[in-house]
Design a protein around this motif. Structure first.
Motif, mmCIF file in Angstrom:
data_model
loop_
_atom_site.group_PDB
_atom_site.id
_atom_site.type_symbol
_atom_site.label_atom_id
_atom_site.label_comp_id
_atom_site.label_asym_id
_atom_site.label_seq_id
_atom_site.Cartn_x
_atom_site.Cartn_y
_atom_site.Cartn_z
ATOM 1 N N THR A 219 -0.116 -6.988 -21.656
ATOM 2 C CA THR A 219 -0.306 -6.168 -22.806
ATOM 3 C C THR A 219 -0.831 -4.835 -22.387
ATOM 4 O OG1 THR A 219 -1.002 -8.181 -23.887
ATOM 5 C CG2 THR A 219 -2.038 -6.151 -24.826
ATOM 6 N N LYS A 220 -0.475 -3.891 -22.889
ATOM 7 C CA LYS A 220 -0.943 -2.512 -22.589
ATOM 8 C C LYS A 220 -2.497 -2.429 -22.921
ATOM 9 C CE LYS A 220 3.513 -0.368 -23.069
ATOM 10 N NZ LYS A 220 4.329 0.545 -23.895
ATOM 11 N N LYS A 221 -3.320 -1.997 -21.905
ATOM 12 C CA LYS A 221 -4.847 -1.438 -22.445
ATOM 13 C C LYS A 221 -4.868 -0.143 -22.803
ATOM 14 C CE LYS A 221 -6.917 -4.710 -19.136
ATOM 15 N NZ LYS A 221 -7.276 -5.707 -20.273
ATOM 16 N N VAL A 222 -5.654 0.056 -24.035
ATOM 17 C CA VAL A 222 -6.170 1.260 -24.328
ATOM 18 C C VAL A 222 -7.593 1.422 -24.337
ATOM 19 C CG1 VAL A 222 -6.020 0.590 -26.709
ATOM 20 C CG2 VAL A 222 -5.825 2.939 -26.122
ATOM 21 N N LEU A 223 -8.149 2.562 -23.357
ATOM 22 C CA LEU A 223 -9.653 2.943 -23.425
ATOM 23 C C LEU A 223 -9.903 3.576 -24.532
ATOM 24 C CD1 LEU A 223 -12.102 2.412 -21.556
ATOM 25 C CD2 LEU A 223 -11.237 4.574 -20.592
ATOM 26 N N VAL A 224 -11.005 3.052 -25.279
ATOM 27 C CA VAL A 224 -11.312 3.763 -26.885
ATOM 28 C C VAL A 224 -12.623 4.217 -26.451
ATOM 29 C CG1 VAL A 224 -11.272 3.768 -29.126
ATOM 30 C CG2 VAL A 224 -9.403 2.479 -27.776
ATOM 31 N N THR A 225 -12.904 5.394 -26.761
ATOM 32 C CA THR A 225 -14.401 5.895 -26.727
ATOM 33 C C THR A 225 -14.912 5.706 -28.264
ATOM 34 O OG1 THR A 225 -13.958 8.047 -26.971
ATOM 35 C CG2 THR A 225 -14.339 7.317 -24.716
ATOM 36 N N PHE B 232 -5.130 6.101 -38.936
ATOM 37 C CA PHE B 232 -3.762 6.293 -38.484
ATOM 38 C C PHE B 232 -2.935 5.109 -38.985
ATOM 39 C CE2 PHE B 232 -6.274 5.287 -34.709
ATOM 40 C CZ PHE B 232 -5.426 3.983 -34.620
ATOM 41 N N ASN B 233 -1.710 5.071 -38.938
ATOM 42 C CA ASN B 233 -0.644 3.974 -39.261
ATOM 43 C C ASN B 233 0.208 3.829 -37.822
ATOM 44 O OD1 ASN B 233 1.515 5.591 -39.387
ATOM 45 N ND2 ASN B 233 1.450 5.944 -41.773
ATOM 46 N N ARG B 234 0.677 2.666 -38.015
ATOM 47 C CA ARG B 234 1.686 2.308 -36.862
ATOM 48 C C ARG B 234 2.525 3.350 -36.527
ATOM 49 N NH1 ARG B 234 4.056 -3.381 -35.728
ATOM 50 N NH2 ARG B 234 5.192 -3.060 -33.830
ATOM 51 N N GLU B 235 3.242 4.122 -37.226
ATOM 52 C CA GLU B 235 4.294 5.212 -37.195
ATOM 53 C C GLU B 235 3.485 6.379 -36.716
ATOM 54 O OE1 GLU B 235 7.479 7.968 -39.318
ATOM 55 O OE2 GLU B 235 6.493 6.600 -40.531
ATOM 56 N N THR B 236 2.487 6.940 -37.065
ATOM 57 C CA THR B 236 1.826 8.000 -36.642
ATOM 58 C C THR B 236 1.298 7.858 -35.350
ATOM 59 O OG1 THR B 236 -0.228 7.453 -37.811
ATOM 60 C CG2 THR B 236 1.251 9.010 -38.940
ATOM 61 N N PHE B 237 0.793 6.441 -34.952
ATOM 62 C CA PHE B 237 0.145 6.053 -33.651
ATOM 63 C C PHE B 237 1.143 6.175 -32.507
ATOM 64 C CE2 PHE B 237 -0.536 2.649 -30.566
ATOM 65 C CZ PHE B 237 -1.702 3.277 -29.968
ATOM 66 N N TYR C 279 -9.245 0.997 -34.917
ATOM 67 C CA TYR C 279 -8.413 0.588 -33.502
ATOM 68 C C TYR C 279 -8.026 -0.900 -33.364
ATOM 69 C CZ TYR C 279 -10.188 5.207 -32.557
ATOM 70 O OH TYR C 279 -10.275 6.473 -32.856
ATOM 71 N N GLU C 280 -8.532 -1.935 -34.371
ATOM 72 C CA GLU C 280 -8.252 -3.408 -34.221
ATOM 73 C C GLU C 280 -6.894 -3.388 -34.428
ATOM 74 O OE1 GLU C 280 -9.021 -4.970 -38.795
ATOM 75 O OE2 GLU C 280 -10.202 -5.758 -37.305
ATOM 76 N N LEU C 281 -6.108 -2.584 -35.051
ATOM 77 C CA LEU C 281 -4.549 -2.400 -35.382
ATOM 78 C C LEU C 281 -4.052 -2.157 -34.243
ATOM 79 C CD1 LEU C 281 -4.544 -0.128 -38.438
ATOM 80 C CD2 LEU C 281 -4.328 -2.656 -38.673
ATOM 81 N N VAL C 282 -4.267 -1.665 -33.353
ATOM 82 C CA VAL C 282 -3.400 -1.550 -32.122
ATOM 83 C C VAL C 282 -3.025 -2.491 -31.254
ATOM 84 C CG1 VAL C 282 -4.287 0.978 -31.916
ATOM 85 C CG2 VAL C 282 -5.260 -0.634 -30.491
ATOM 86 N N GLY C 283 -4.229 -3.748 -31.523
ATOM 87 C CA GLY C 283 -3.859 -5.080 -31.020
ATOM 88 C C GLY C 283 -2.838 -5.708 -31.358
ATOM 89 N N ARG C 284 -2.236 -5.567 -32.713
ATOM 90 C CA ARG C 284 -1.188 -5.983 -33.439
ATOM 91 C C ARG C 284 0.286 -5.248 -32.904
ATOM 92 N NH1 ARG C 284 -3.048 -5.894 -39.249
ATOM 93 N NH2 ARG C 284 -5.186 -6.509 -38.790
ATOM 94 N N TRP C 285 -0.254 -3.967 -32.216
ATOM 95 C CA TRP C 285 1.105 -3.138 -31.821
ATOM 96 C C TRP C 285 1.169 -2.952 -30.306
ATOM 97 C CZ3 TRP C 285 -1.421 1.252 -34.938
ATOM 98 C CH2 TRP C 285 -1.497 1.096 -36.384
ATOM 99 N N GLY C 286 0.731 -4.191 -29.600
ATOM 100 C CA GLY C 286 1.105 -4.289 -28.201
ATOM 101 C C GLY C 286 0.060 -3.692 -27.315
#
Length: 192
Positions: free
Chosen positions: A62-68, A166-171, A79-86
């Motif tokens: 799983t790719k890690k994204v660091l979020v401030t 943001f949504n999945r597409e814009t992300f 940002y919980e949505l990005v967990g569903r997007w990999g």
């Protein structure tokens, strides 16, 4: 059992020492797994090369994204949505923690928010982009929709802006553009 108990001053002393050196101390806890304590001394950051992984190992991870982002409502809402997007989000609360965790994790993506405490987001981005270990990591600047920050941030080290919410597409569009920018800057230039 022959052990003597401490006075419970360890974290207090560590906090004082860290603060005196312009640093920080924080904890990340996962229920059932334990706690990890981090101590930041800004002038003593260990940098080591991360070993390359095989294509099979990379495809499975799983790719890690660091979020401030320190606000729980925004962590959950945006940002919980990005967990569903990999992506697996790792949250930090300020610029100092962002730099420290970026060197520790070497994430696949970094999302900085505006007006970071302790170390401003433009300085964080410049530090990350000037270091060979973190330079290849795309850095997005999250800005609230309706705000036009283009003039304020156009000369700094952000690879792309990400309008929130943001949504999945814009992300994915923002990540793709940032990744292309990073790769275009890291290619060696041909000498004529």
């Amino acid at each position: 059992d022959g052990r003597s108990e401490g006075r419970g001053l360890g974290l207090t002393v560590a906090k004082q020492i860290s603060t005196l050196h312009g640093g920080n101390i924080w904890v990340q806890s996962v229920e059932g797994k334990g706690s990890t304590f981090f101590v930041l001394f800004p002038n003593v950051i260990s940098r080591t090369e991360v070993p390359k992984q095989s294509a099979t190992a990379t495809a499975k991870k799983t790719k890690k994204v660091l979020v401030t982002e320190s606000a729980p409502s925004k962590q959950e809402g945006y940002y919980e949505l990005v967990g569903r997007w990999g992506y697996e989000p790792v949250f930090v609360k300020d610029g100092g923690e962002a730099v420290t965790m970026a060197y520790h994790l070497v994430p696949d993506l970094i999302i900085l928010t505006e007006n970071l405490p302790k170390m401003h987001e433009d300085l964080v981005a410049e530090l990350l982009k000037s270091d060979p270990i973190t330079q290849p990591v795309p850095v997005l600047l999250a800005v609230e929709s309706g705000v036009n920050p283009q003039k304020k941030y156009d000369t700094l080290a952000f690879d792309q802006l990400l309008k929130v919410p943001f949504n999945r597409e814009t992300f994915h569009i923002a990540v793709e553009r940032a990744t292309k920018k990073v790769h275009s800057h890291s290619k060696p230039k041909k000498v004529a």
